[in-house]
Design a protein around this motif. Sequence first.
Motif, PDB file in Angstrom:
ATOM      1  N   LYS A   1       8.860  85.019 108.951  1.00 23.88           N
ATOM      2  CA  LYS A   1       7.491  84.671 108.597  1.00 23.88           C
ATOM      3  C   LYS A   1       7.375  83.480 107.664  1.00 23.88           C
ATOM      4  O   LYS A   1       6.300  82.921 107.523  1.00 23.88           O
ATOM      5  N   VAL A   2       8.435  83.148 106.985  1.00 27.66           N
ATOM      6  CA  VAL A   2       8.296  82.057 106.029  1.00 27.66           C
ATOM      7  C   VAL A   2       9.618  81.315 105.902  1.00 27.66           C
ATOM      8  O   VAL A   2      10.688  81.893 106.041  1.00 27.66           O
ATOM      9  N   TYR A   3       9.499  79.998 105.688  1.00 28.05           N
ATOM     10  CA  TYR A   3      10.701  79.199 105.545  1.00 28.05           C
ATOM     11  C   TYR A   3      11.061  79.020 104.083  1.00 28.05           C
ATOM     12  O   TYR A   3      10.216  78.739 103.240  1.00 28.05           O
ATOM     13  N   PHE A   4      12.308  79.232 103.771  1.00 22.58           N
ATOM     14  CA  PHE A   4      12.908  78.755 102.538  1.00 22.58           C
ATOM     15  C   PHE A   4      14.389  78.700 102.835  1.00 22.58           C
ATOM     16  O   PHE A   4      14.822  79.273 103.832  1.00 22.58           O
ATOM     17  N   PRO A   5      15.198  78.000 102.046  1.00 22.30           N
ATOM     18  CA  PRO A   5      16.613  77.927 102.390  1.00 22.30           C
ATOM     19  C   PRO A   5      17.207  79.337 102.434  1.00 22.30           C
ATOM     20  O   PRO A   5      17.191  80.043 101.431  1.00 22.30           O
TER      21      PRO A   5
END
Lengths: 417, 284
Positions: free
Chosen positions: B115-119
Amino acid sequence: MSQPIIEVSNLSKRYHLGAIGATSLREEFSRLVDRVQGKPHPDAQEFWALRDVSFEIQPGEVVGVIGRNGAGKSTLLKILSRITEPTSGRATMRGRVASLLEVGTGFHPELTGRENVFLNGAILGMNRYEVRRKFDEIVAFAEVEQFIDTPVKRYSSGMYVRLAFAVAAHLEPEILIIDEVLAVGDANFQRKCLRRIRSLAAEEMRTVLFVSHNLSAVVQLCTRAVYLQKGRLGAIGSPAEIIRDHFNTGHSATQISDLARQPRSAQLGKQALLMSAQIAGAAGDNSWQLAFGSPIKIEFKINVRDRLQRLELGIGLFNLQDVEICSSLSSWSTQHGPIDPGIYRLIAAYPALAILPGTYRFGVGLKSEHDLLDYVPEAFDIQFVDAPHAARPNLATVGGAIAVDITTTLTRLPELT
Amino acid sequence: MSEPPREIVIEATHDLRFLDWRELFAYRDLLRLLVWRDFATRYKQTILGPLWHIFQPLLTTVIFTIVFSQVAELPTDGLPPTLFYLSGLLAWSYFSQTFNSTSSTLVANAGLFGKVYFPRLIVPLAGVVSNFVSFLIQLLSFFTILLIYRAAHPGASVGPRWSAIVFLPLILLQLAAFSLGIGLWLAALTTKFRDFSVLSGFLLQLWMYVTPVILPLAKVPPAWHLYVALNPVTMPVECFRYFLLGTGWVNVSLLFVSIATTAVALISGLLVFQRVEKTFVDVV
């Protein structure tokens, strides 16, 4: 700045059907062998969720992504949010991106509202100073001041959603990607969210990409719409025009809606079959478009195969949110039957309905004494358009489904002394 | 916003990508909050709370002392059995916990990652850090027990070396690097084949027996030493004993073998993980 803020060119995404994920090692090995030998794998069922989609978005635009289920809307957003990679093509985003594909992603039930605001903010890409600066605003927007130090597992679902949206609404990205999140929350809060999104774009020049099934929200909010059809770009342009042109495709081209070909459950249509439907006496070249307030008369052709003791027609009128706003049964006024096998014409006439302008869908069913004989949930779409003779000011701006004229009297009361 | 708008290009990448330091650094607050979340939520609705960090190794030590030392009469390098097992478990449990948390990263967080991008690497790194905090708590309890032992046996020479202050952190770093590397491998493999999540639990059980947690390395025939050192956990465990208790069998060339294996595991683990993370949401 003349450069587009989002540039999508030939974006494609392929999925393998069937054997997604849980393959066995042996199967994986045989695939590898096939690949090395250059043979296509026998059961490689491919599915292009997105195929050669290109468009450009300028800074400050609010763009709605619309399309029927499976058209590739979610896939497009997932790629632009960097959750998954495209198979080919590219997208360039010039600015900080925040995406809100789900409300409350990463919320932990045991943590308090305050703690979750910080955690969720960090997940969405804010640093702690930004969150601290915006904290009071977020809490005020969510209207949860009294409960901010209570674990969110004790929140009502409404409070939970409000807090989660509030965090996202106060991100400061240049590009905001939102998926269907307005489907949650009460009507009041939904309006507040829409207002917030509009002001983000208008006052702060943020670019918003917005996916929704709520077409009226798209029309209200978006300056442009991207219409996806089976993974391809169907059209791009004014939301109102796209919705008018594409959300009754398959029905509007012909004057007669072929009901016999519409999908229905297997056991239906055996004893009696709905063959076609047609609007009787419609004005204009598009028979499925009616002026506000005009009476509707629908002509059905029915193939009765068995002798029936009784035949009953049921019609439901649904709005775009799939809410049934009007239901009718023929038996309320007339009993038909017994009838012998043969082809019949059945005319259903409505009184003048004051249904608000917009797109609506008819679901039609046939019933004998006890059994459901046939049912076509998506029989045909119909459009009511605002007409000059409607003579009701501000008709397009009101909510609800039906315009009802009321009489009002205003009397001045004697002043209290 | 202070930082200038940057350009993000999204396309299918086929080349291997190494670390994006800038991006990881930009998400340092997320790392901090994830570590904090681990501690804030792990012991909610428990009576003992963070004391569990101490109880687990202590109980294991008691059982080991009874079973291996008292009943099976296995040697403990001339050390008091309790201190011998406790020091070994200190290193071992840091390894096993970090390995566990890293290897379950992708599957356990699939909902979030979808649902969400982060590293993605932030999550396993947060595990490395939060396990380090529980390691510190355990180290403290180790010293407490050591002090009690010293008080009860005034003549005993058992105790940490001063050089531990320099070397222990380095050894811990190697242990962290190795558990992260091997954990990332497992995480990547588990997304496609769930067999590996079963395997990792089982693997860890067996692994402890080929690591000198229960037996001192001195007890192993010298001809096997090279093979034993190929297990990168061997040397750290033995070094822990050497620096904390003053007894142990540390060989510098074997230490280098261990560091080399660690480097291979970490670098290949990072590459494989970053290859898989790009599209793993499609197959989970």
